[in-house]
Design a protein around this motif. Structure first.
Motif, PDB file in Angstrom:
ATOM      1  N   GLY A   1       0.807  -1.215   0.000  1.00  0.00           N
ATOM      2  CA  GLY A   1       0.000   0.000   0.000  1.00  0.00           C
ATOM      3  C   GLY A   1       0.834   1.256   0.000  1.00  0.00           C
ATOM      4  N   ILE A   2       1.936   1.231  -0.741  1.00  0.00           N
ATOM      5  CA  ILE A   2       2.837   2.386  -0.815  1.00  0.00           C
ATOM      6  C   ILE A   2       2.612   3.105  -2.140  1.00  0.00           C
ATOM      7  CG2 ILE A   2       5.256   3.102  -0.891  1.00  0.00           C
ATOM      8  CD1 ILE A   2       5.937   0.735   0.821  1.00  0.00           C
ATOM      9  N   LYS A   3       2.637   4.412  -2.111  1.00  0.00           N
ATOM     10  CA  LYS A   3       2.379   5.212  -3.307  1.00  0.00           C
ATOM     11  C   LYS A   3       3.400   4.914  -4.396  1.00  0.00           C
ATOM     12  CE  LYS A   3       3.081   9.607  -2.914  1.00  0.00           C
ATOM     13  NZ  LYS A   3       2.909  11.021  -2.510  1.00  0.00           N
ATOM     14  N   ARG A   4       2.941   4.854  -5.625  1.00  0.00           N
ATOM     15  CA  ARG A   4       3.818   4.596  -6.760  1.00  0.00           C
ATOM     16  C   ARG A   4       4.911   5.659  -6.837  1.00  0.00           C
ATOM     17  NH1 ARG A   4       3.143   0.804  -7.886  1.00  0.00           N
ATOM     18  NH2 ARG A   4       1.655   0.315  -9.524  1.00  0.00           N
ATOM     19  N   GLY A   5       6.153   5.191  -6.944  1.00  0.00           N
ATOM     20  CA  GLY A   5       7.290   6.084  -7.012  1.00  0.00           C
ATOM     21  C   GLY A   5       8.038   6.224  -5.706  1.00  0.00           C
ATOM     22  N   ILE A   6       7.478   5.705  -4.610  1.00  0.00           N
ATOM     23  CA  ILE A   6       8.189   5.755  -3.328  1.00  0.00           C
ATOM     24  C   ILE A   6       9.431   4.867  -3.386  1.00  0.00           C
ATOM     25  CG2 ILE A   6       8.052   5.116  -0.889  1.00  0.00           C
ATOM     26  CD1 ILE A   6       6.617   7.660  -1.432  1.00  0.00           C
ATOM     27  N   LEU A   7       9.290   3.676  -3.982  1.00  0.00           N
ATOM     28  CA  LEU A   7      10.419   2.762  -4.155  1.00  0.00           C
ATOM     29  C   LEU A   7      10.837   2.661  -5.615  1.00  0.00           C
ATOM     30  CD1 LEU A   7       9.256  -0.172  -1.835  1.00  0.00           C
ATOM     31  CD2 LEU A   7      10.907   1.622  -1.283  1.00  0.00           C
ATOM     32  N   SER A   8       9.866   2.569  -6.502  1.00  0.00           N
ATOM     33  CA  SER A   8      10.168   2.408  -7.921  1.00  0.00           C
ATOM     34  C   SER A   8      10.434   3.751  -8.574  1.00  0.00           C
ATOM     35  CB  SER A   8       8.986   1.713  -8.622  1.00  0.00           C
ATOM     36  OG  SER A   8       7.834   2.550  -8.589  1.00  0.00           O
ATOM     37  N   ASP A   9      10.850   3.680  -9.829  1.00  0.00           N
ATOM     38  CA  ASP A   9      11.061   4.886 -10.623  1.00  0.00           C
ATOM     39  C   ASP A   9       9.715   5.329 -11.165  1.00  0.00           C
ATOM     40  OD1 ASP A   9      11.791   6.905 -12.293  1.00  0.00           O
ATOM     41  OD2 ASP A   9      13.216   5.750 -13.483  1.00  0.00           O
TER      42      ASP A   9
ATOM     43  N   LYS B   1       1.704   6.089 -16.533  1.00  0.00           N
ATOM     44  CA  LYS B   1       0.656   5.659 -15.632  1.00  0.00           C
ATOM     45  C   LYS B   1      -0.608   6.459 -15.930  1.00  0.00           C
ATOM     46  CE  LYS B   1       2.843   6.954 -12.026  1.00  0.00           C
ATOM     47  NZ  LYS B   1       3.928   7.612 -12.745  1.00  0.00           N
ATOM     48  N   THR B   2      -1.743   5.829 -15.733  1.00  0.00           N
ATOM     49  CA  THR B   2      -3.000   6.529 -15.902  1.00  0.00           C
ATOM     50  C   THR B   2      -3.306   7.333 -14.652  1.00  0.00           C
ATOM     51  OG1 THR B   2      -4.303   4.732 -14.967  1.00  0.00           O
ATOM     52  CG2 THR B   2      -3.823   4.622 -17.318  1.00  0.00           C
ATOM     53  N   ALA B   3      -4.197   8.310 -14.773  1.00  0.00           N
ATOM     54  CA  ALA B   3      -4.602   9.109 -13.612  1.00  0.00           C
ATOM     55  C   ALA B   3      -5.254   8.234 -12.554  1.00  0.00           C
ATOM     56  CB  ALA B   3      -5.559  10.206 -14.058  1.00  0.00           C
ATOM     57  N   THR B   4      -5.990   7.199 -13.008  1.00  0.00           N
ATOM     58  CA  THR B   4      -6.637   6.294 -12.053  1.00  0.00           C
ATOM     59  C   THR B   4      -5.604   5.567 -11.219  1.00  0.00           C
ATOM     60  OG1 THR B   4      -8.503   5.980 -13.550  1.00  0.00           O
ATOM     61  CG2 THR B   4      -8.183   4.325 -11.816  1.00  0.00           C
ATOM     62  N   GLU B   5      -4.510   5.100 -11.841  1.00  0.00           N
ATOM     63  CA  GLU B   5      -3.466   4.386 -11.098  1.00  0.00           C
ATOM     64  C   GLU B   5      -2.803   5.302 -10.081  1.00  0.00           C
ATOM     65  OE1 GLU B   5       0.674   1.877 -11.855  1.00  0.00           O
ATOM     66  OE2 GLU B   5      -0.372   2.827 -13.523  1.00  0.00           O
ATOM     67  N   ILE B   6      -2.536   6.550 -10.491  1.00  0.00           N
ATOM     68  CA  ILE B   6      -1.910   7.507  -9.578  1.00  0.00           C
ATOM     69  C   ILE B   6      -2.803   7.751  -8.372  1.00  0.00           C
ATOM     70  CG2 ILE B   6      -1.131   9.882  -9.319  1.00  0.00           C
ATOM     71  CD1 ILE B   6      -0.357   9.832 -12.262  1.00  0.00           C
ATOM     72  N   THR B   7      -4.081   8.006  -8.625  1.00  0.00           N
ATOM     73  CA  THR B   7      -5.019   8.286  -7.539  1.00  0.00           C
ATOM     74  C   THR B   7      -5.166   7.088  -6.626  1.00  0.00           C
ATOM     75  OG1 THR B   7      -6.223   9.809  -8.978  1.00  0.00           O
ATOM     76  CG2 THR B   7      -7.354   9.027  -6.999  1.00  0.00           C
ATOM     77  N   SER B   8      -5.240   5.890  -7.209  1.00  0.00           N
ATOM     78  CA  SER B   8      -5.416   4.683  -6.407  1.00  0.00           C
ATOM     79  C   SER B   8      -4.238   4.443  -5.487  1.00  0.00           C
ATOM     80  CB  SER B   8      -5.611   3.472  -7.329  1.00  0.00           C
ATOM     81  OG  SER B   8      -5.700   2.287  -6.571  1.00  0.00           O
ATOM     82  N   SER B   9      -3.016   4.532  -6.009  1.00  0.00           N
ATOM     83  CA  SER B   9      -1.839   4.284  -5.182  1.00  0.00           C
ATOM     84  C   SER B   9      -1.683   5.356  -4.113  1.00  0.00           C
ATOM     85  CB  SER B   9      -0.583   4.211  -6.049  1.00  0.00           C
ATOM     86  OG  SER B   9      -0.302   5.466  -6.651  1.00  0.00           O
ATOM     87  N   ALA B  10      -1.978   6.611  -4.448  1.00  0.00           N
ATOM     88  CA  ALA B  10      -1.894   7.685  -3.459  1.00  0.00           C
ATOM     89  C   ALA B  10      -2.922   7.488  -2.359  1.00  0.00           C
ATOM     90  CB  ALA B  10      -2.093   9.040  -4.140  1.00  0.00           C
TER      91      ALA B  10
ATOM     92  N   SER C   1      -2.137   6.936   1.623  1.00  0.00           N
ATOM     93  CA  SER C   1      -2.657   7.809   2.654  1.00  0.00           C
ATOM     94  C   SER C   1      -3.369   7.015   3.737  1.00  0.00           C
ATOM     95  CB  SER C   1      -3.621   8.835   2.049  1.00  0.00           C
ATOM     96  OG  SER C   1      -4.133   9.696   3.043  1.00  0.00           O
ATOM     97  N   LEU C   2      -4.157   6.018   3.338  1.00  0.00           N
ATOM     98  CA  LEU C   2      -4.860   5.195   4.313  1.00  0.00           C
ATOM     99  C   LEU C   2      -3.880   4.399   5.167  1.00  0.00           C
ATOM    100  CD1 LEU C   2      -7.814   3.937   2.099  1.00  0.00           C
ATOM    101  CD2 LEU C   2      -7.895   5.677   3.892  1.00  0.00           C
TER     102      LEU C   2
ATOM    103  N   GLY D   1      -2.564  15.507   4.715  1.00  0.00           N
ATOM    104  CA  GLY D   1      -2.313  14.208   4.124  1.00  0.00           C
ATOM    105  C   GLY D   1      -2.674  14.209   2.656  1.00  0.00           C
ATOM    106  N   VAL D   2      -2.574  13.033   2.013  1.00  0.00           N
ATOM    107  CA  VAL D   2      -2.867  12.936   0.587  1.00  0.00           C
ATOM    108  C   VAL D   2      -4.359  13.098   0.328  1.00  0.00           C
ATOM    109  CG1 VAL D   2      -2.760  11.422  -1.414  1.00  0.00           C
ATOM    110  CG2 VAL D   2      -0.874  11.463   0.211  1.00  0.00           C
ATOM    111  N   LEU D   3      -5.183  12.450   1.177  1.00  0.00           N
ATOM    112  CA  LEU D   3      -6.626  12.509   0.976  1.00  0.00           C
ATOM    113  C   LEU D   3      -7.288  13.582   1.832  1.00  0.00           C
ATOM    114  CD1 LEU D   3      -7.571   8.736   0.906  1.00  0.00           C
ATOM    115  CD2 LEU D   3      -7.115  10.250  -1.007  1.00  0.00           C
TER     116      LEU D   3
END
Length: 467
Positions: free
Chosen positions: A335-343, A349-358, A362-363, A410-412
């Motif tokens: 449950g870690i936001k995309r880009g915290i570990l990966s490049d 990425k789609t906007a949906t993927e960004i929002t979902s991971s963020a 946050s949760l 926070g994010v949300l």
């Protein structure tokens, strides 16, 4: 201490269980899992036998980034410090908050952590963090709370002898009993034989057993357990935050080892006829030799005479793609936001993927923040009990509503936007200003007396008109 407790999976467990006359309630699977989490945390050097290279230090990266996000804008305070009791409690709060990063990190690594109150000689209280691999859980209640546990406080070397102080804490019907035993051994890996506590002067003042005359919460420690369900054996034992990703972490370590070998084996080499290379026998003083890892000898025949450069193309892009795939899989699992570990820019990425991971991130952060808030409340309640037992503070009742904690944005959740919305509602007459101020400063607002206190402190002109 570490030498003894780190051997829990083998002889260390048996020594402690035999000394206590009771079996540890943690399963073998959990013991092995706990050892693997701490091994992964401390791994630093490549292992040629296993073919892994932990240079990415992913357990540390995961825990460190989570902790920074949790406490980035954290602040706590007491609403009032106008009495000696509240001033003492405020000192306890500051001392506990000083342990927040260390305690949360060890809790994330081991799945659980205990924070021990330690009264000081000047009438204050400090806190000491106890890791999961330094604790034997001997009993749990029906709700999973620890009711019986043992720890090894110290291991002291004196005159080539090893002394280990073992402390057992048992909570029965709200009353805490602490037992202290000192053991002597000629090896740090063994508990050895029991000896009197006054064998060492630093332990002479300890009682072999003591039961508090007044109720004390649990086993007299603050317990923090990670919020995720146990994925090892389903028991109440907490699990490391990176337990679900252990397989992926191992795969990344293998990938790093293979990538390192790719660069090592793919660098330019010189293929030379054997007559150009020095013999394998030790060289005579002053005689020069060619380095074997750069020059490779071949049989001396007409087709292999001379030297030829050999430098194959590196496959680093393939390894990098595999690494990014593993890192994104870890982010999804934890449950870690995309880009915290990966490049984050490795793939589109789609906007949906960004929002979902963020949102997931946050949760996750909110869950950890609630853990710390609950532990801080538990710490102040426990400090009040122990402070009164040791006469460190007076018997004035402790009001938990006195504590205020803020986490920032926070994010949300955007606290600034929420405050703006509430002010607009006040201007429109839809919300009392006292209620908006109560939200802003985390104040009680259930009774008319609470609202009057808010007006007195933050709305003095209106409060004067009411008189």
């Amino acid at each position: 201490m570490s030498a003894l407790i780190r051997a829990m999976a083998s002889s260390g467990y048996r020594d402690l269980e035999a000394a206590l006359g009771i079996r540890e309630c943690t399963s073998t699977a959990m013991r092995e899992a706990i050892a693997s989490w701490f091994d992964a945390w401390f791994e630093r050097e490549p292992d040629d036998k296993l073919g892994i290279d932990p240079c990415q230090r992913l357990p540390y990266a995961i825990v460190n980034k989570l902790c920074k996000a949790i406490f980035a804008e954290y602040d706590s305070d007491l609403q009032k410090t106008d009495t000696p009791k509240l001033q003492w409690m405020d000192g306890v709060r500051r001392a506990y908050d000083a342990q927040r990063s260390l305690a949360m990190q060890w809790g994330m690594v081991g799945g659980e952590v205990w924070i021990k109150p330690v009264p000081t000689t000047n009438g204050g209280m400090l806190w000491r963090t106890m890791r999961r691999d330094h604790v034997l859980v001997l009993g749990r209640g029906t709700d999973g709370s620890v009711t019986d546990m043992a720890t090894c406080e110290k291991s002291v070397v004196a005159e080539r002898r090893y002394f280990t102080l073992m402390e057992r804490r048992t909570g029965v019907n709200g009353y805490l009993t602490i037992q202290n035993r000192l053991y002597e051994s000629d090896s740090p890996a063994r508990l050895g034989k029991p000896v009197p506590l006054d064998t060492l002067p630093q332990y002479a003042g300890l009682a072999p057993a003591y039961t508090y005359a007044m109720p004390i919460d649990g086993v007299g420690l603050v317990h923090i357990r990670m919020p995720s369900a146990n994925t090892v054996d389903g028991s109440p034992d907490g699990v490391s935050v990176y337990e679900p990703a252990m397989g992926l972490i191992y795969n990344i370590n293998r990938n790093e080892y293979q990538l390192g070998r790719e660069f090592e084996l793919g660098r330019m080499r010189i293929v030379a006829s054997a007559d150009l290379l020095a013999p394998t026998v030790p060289a005579k003083p002053g005689r020069k030799q060619l380095k074997d890892d750069l020059f490779v000898g071949v049989d001396d025949n007409s087709s292999n005479v001379g030297i030829t450069a050999f430098s194959p193309a590196l496959r680093d892009e393939n390894y990098e793609r595999r690494r990014q795939a593993y890192l994104k899989a870890i982010e999804n699992l934890l449950g870690i936001k995309r880009g915290i570990l990966s490049d984050a820019e490795a793939t589109e990425k789609t906007a949906t993927e960004i929002t979902s991971s963020a949102g997931d991130y946050s949760l996750s952060i909110i869950d950890f923040q609630r853990l710390w808030y609950d532990s801080l409340q538990a710490a102040l309640r426990l400090a009040d009990q122990i402070g009164r037992a040791y006469h460190l503070c007076d018997d004035t009742p402790w009001d938990p509503d006195t504590l205020t904690v803020t986490w920032g944005n926070g994010v949300l959740y955007d606290a600034d936007k929420e405050w703006t919305d509430r002010k607009e509602m006040v201007q429109m007459g839809l919300l009392k200003p006292e209620m908006a101020l109560a939200w802003k400063f985390d104040l009680p607002c259930e009774t008319e007396a609470d609202l009057a206190a808010i007006r007195q402190k933050y709305m003095p002109e209106l409060a004067d008109l009411e008189r």
